[in-house]
Scaffold this motif. Structure first.
Motif, PDB file in Angstrom:
ATOM      1  N   ILE A 274       0.845  -1.201   0.000  1.00  0.00           N
ATOM      2  CA  ILE A 274       0.000   0.000   0.000  1.00  0.00           C
ATOM      3  C   ILE A 274       0.879   1.249   0.000  1.00  0.00           C
ATOM      4  N   LEU A 275       1.951   1.218   0.777  1.00  0.00           N
ATOM      5  CA  LEU A 275       2.900   2.337   0.794  1.00  0.00           C
ATOM      6  C   LEU A 275       3.519   2.536  -0.592  1.00  0.00           C
ATOM      7  N   GLN A 276       3.892   1.453  -1.255  1.00  0.00           N
ATOM      8  CA  GLN A 276       4.444   1.543  -2.608  1.00  0.00           C
ATOM      9  C   GLN A 276       3.435   2.159  -3.563  1.00  0.00           C
ATOM     10  N   LEU A 277       2.173   1.767  -3.445  1.00  0.00           N
ATOM     11  CA  LEU A 277       1.135   2.298  -4.320  1.00  0.00           C
ATOM     12  C   LEU A 277       0.907   3.785  -4.077  1.00  0.00           C
ATOM     13  N   VAL A 278       0.886   4.188  -2.812  1.00  0.00           N
ATOM     14  CA  VAL A 278       0.714   5.607  -2.487  1.00  0.00           C
ATOM     15  C   VAL A 278       1.872   6.423  -3.058  1.00  0.00           C
ATOM     16  N   LEU A 279       3.080   5.917  -2.912  1.00  0.00           N
ATOM     17  CA  LEU A 279       4.244   6.615  -3.465  1.00  0.00           C
ATOM     18  C   LEU A 279       4.173   6.679  -4.992  1.00  0.00           C
TER      19      LEU A 279
END
Length: 95
Positions: free
Chosen positions: A66-71
């Motif tokens: 999810i963090l990768q997607l937000v970034l």
């Protein structure tokens, strides 16, 4: 080492494509630029998740993804704003 690079490319492609789908409107970005944004987001997301102790769980690291997607969404927004349209201009006229 090779496995990590292949993993970053695959995850980067998926994350970059999902980010393009989540950002509203048309983005004038090439597939290659989308891949680069996704790879950078995947690597940064993994680094941040490891620094915060969110990675390396048993099973799928959902918080890391999810963090990768937000970034990646943030990266697509930034690159889409910086990339001129297909006409070669920024859409602004000089007066």
């Amino acid at each position: 080492m090779i496995g990590a690079i292949v993993s970053a490319v695959v995850i980067g492609a998926i994350v970059g494509a999902l980010a393009r789908l989540l950002v509203p409107g048309k983005q004038n970005m090439s597939i290659g630029l989308t891949l680069i944004v996704g790879i950078v987001a995947a690597l940064l997301g993994t680094l941040i998740a490891q620094m915060l102790g969110w990675a390396d769980t048993k099973g799928i690291d959902w918080i890391e993804h999810i963090l990768q997607l937000v970034l990646a969404v943030v990266g697509v927004l930034i690159v889409a704003r910086m990339t001129p349209g297909r006409t070669g201009g920024s859409g602004r006229t000089m007066t």
